[in-house]
Design a protein around this motif. Structure first.
Motif, mmCIF file in Angstrom:
data_model
loop_
_atom_site.group_PDB
_atom_site.id
_atom_site.type_symbol
_atom_site.label_atom_id
_atom_site.label_comp_id
_atom_site.label_asym_id
_atom_site.label_seq_id
_atom_site.Cartn_x
_atom_site.Cartn_y
_atom_site.Cartn_z
ATOM 1 N N ARG A 43 44.495 49.146 35.874
ATOM 2 C CA ARG A 43 43.390 48.287 35.464
ATOM 3 C C ARG A 43 43.521 46.937 36.173
ATOM 4 O O ARG A 43 44.548 46.277 36.097
ATOM 5 C CB ARG A 43 43.392 48.080 33.953
ATOM 6 C CG ARG A 43 42.194 47.296 33.437
ATOM 7 C CD ARG A 43 42.226 47.103 31.940
ATOM 8 N NE ARG A 43 42.246 48.370 31.227
ATOM 9 C CZ ARG A 43 43.254 48.775 30.461
ATOM 10 N NH1 ARG A 43 44.329 48.015 30.337
ATOM 11 N NH2 ARG A 43 43.199 49.926 29.833
ATOM 12 N N SER A 91 38.606 42.017 37.422
ATOM 13 C CA SER A 91 37.312 42.659 37.199
ATOM 14 C C SER A 91 37.308 43.641 36.043
ATOM 15 O O SER A 91 36.261 44.171 35.684
ATOM 16 C CB SER A 91 36.884 43.409 38.466
ATOM 17 O OG SER A 91 37.845 44.404 38.810
ATOM 18 N N THR A 95 38.184 46.599 36.003
ATOM 19 C CA THR A 95 37.875 47.955 36.441
ATOM 20 C C THR A 95 39.143 48.802 36.401
ATOM 21 O O THR A 95 40.251 48.297 36.566
ATOM 22 C CB THR A 95 37.306 47.948 37.868
ATOM 23 O OG1 THR A 95 38.256 47.324 38.746
ATOM 24 C CG2 THR A 95 35.996 47.188 37.915
#
Length: 405
Positions: free
Chosen positions: A244, A248, A250
């Motif tokens: 992760r 961001s 993401t």
């Protein structure tokens, strides 16, 4: 004129001492003092404290083990000069992208050029000696054919010729080596990538092989993190890992590519490398969170307590207060904390489901102390008073109409 009383006459009442009343007063004062000294003040009974309790039960761990990692290139080359010398120029800068064949730094080549010139002169001298030895051998060979010299003399001239030819080869190799050393004064990148470290500056004298620039090669990317000794056995090669990105948020998929065979000498941790897709990989040096699936604890039944229920004993152990519902007293119970799950402590031993544990105010209790269970007070509803409050608002009165209108 002063008054004189006769001894036979009684004195006035205000001049006679009240001996009996005065003595009785002294006796009362003494008794009161003795009673005050003998009486003991009884201590006020300690108030029964109200405590919050939780019932021990099995629950599931909601968090996974998470490690901090860094994005790196799978291959990082520490480039240095193959010869020693003084750096006169450094073209590479930190973070710069370089190509194959690009010059990164330059040494002073003057000494190596002089060595190449000397090797070239030695080659010329060796070539001249070889030519002379070849001519002598040819002449002596003709004399041998005419039987003017012996065979031994011809063999001697043959040996001289071979020695001269070997000196020529040696001079040629020396010249090639000196030429290469002159070329090695230029540090050239043999890979395409990004400069991630610079270890030398112009004016510095470096030895051969000393790292000057580190280049992260383009292509595959790794996420590098470390795990403690008690967790490295659970990290298997090829196991899935969730990555992760902090910036961001993401999430990327990766697989364990490499696990260090030995622990770090200082931190005693093991380095793990996770390969990720280079197409979606974040920039080099990005900090990420790593969640190895093989170390996931989600769904494991455990006993959890709020951290406010724990207390530290004098001997360094961890304990909690158990509530005895029959006598409404508390007693200390030693427990073992395995790990943490968010803001809760995971208990590995010392408690059984169904026990009641004090969850707040543990530092003001004593063994055997009587307590009561805290009942949260309910505040009265404010809805009933709202209409009354609305009725107290004065209704605006219309302005009177003038008589002239």
């Amino acid at each position: 004129m002063p008054l004189h009383f006769s001894a036979s006459l009684p004195k006035p009442a205000f001049l006679r001492p009240h001996t009996k009343s005065f003595g009785l007063g002294l006796v009362c004062v003494g008794l009161l003092a003795a009673l005050a000294a003998c009486s003991k003040h009884e201590a006020a009974p300690e108030p029964i404290r109200a405590v919050k309790v939780v019932t021990v039960a099995l629950g599931n761990i909601g968090s996974n083990l998470e490690f901090a990692g860094e994005v790196r290139a799978q291959t990082e080359s520490a480039l240095g000069f193959r010869v020693a010398g003084k750096i006169i120029q450094r073209q590479a800068e930190l973070g710069q992208r370089v190509k194959v064949g690009q010059v990164l730094a330059q040494l002073d080549p003057q000494d190596y050029k002089l060595a190449a010139d000397a090797a070239r002169a030695q080659l010329a001298a060796a070539t001249t000696n070889s030519d002379l030895a070849s001519a002598d051998y040819k002449r002596y060979k003709e004399l041998k054919e005419q039987n003017f010299i012996s065979g031994a003399e011809l063999e001697r001239r043959d040996s001289v010729l071979k020695s001269a030819q070997a000196q020529v080869q040696q001079a040629q190799a020396q010249l090639a080596s000196s030429g290469n050393q002159a070329v090695y004064t230029r540090l050239v990148s043999d890979v395409a990538g990004v400069v991630t470290a610079v270890s030398a500056e112009p004016g510095q004298v470096v030895a051969g092989g000393t790292p000057v620039v580190k280049v992260a090669q383009d292509g595959a990317r790794d996420v590098v993190f470390v795990v403690p000794e008690d967790r490295v056995a659970g990290v298997q090669l090829g196991s899935a890992v969730a990555v992760r990105v902090w910036s961001s948020n993401t999430e990327l998929a990766g697989k364990v590519r490499e696990v260090a065979a030995s622990a770090d000498a200082v931190t005693r941790t093991f380095q793990v490398k996770v390969s990720i897709d280079p197409k979606t990989a974040p920039p080099l040096g990005t900090t990420v969170s790593v969640l190895p699936q093989s170390l996931s604890r989600a769904g494991v039944p455990v006993i959890k307590l709020p951290t406010s229920a724990l207390k530290q004993e004098a001997n360094g152990t961890t304990a909690v207060w158990l509530l005895d519902p029959a006598s409404m007293t508390v007693k200390s119970q030693q427990v073992v904390v395995a790990s943490a799950d968010g803001n809760e402590a995971v208990i590995s031993s010392g408690l059984q489901p169904g026990m009641q544990v004090v969850a707040a105010g543990v530092h003001v209790l004593a063994p055997g102390q009587k307590v009561t269970i805290y009942q949260q007070k309910t505040t009265p509803a404010q809805s009933a008073s709202a209409p009354a409050a609305m009725n107290t608002v004065a209704t605006p009165v219309a302005a009177p109409v003038s008589a002239a209108q």
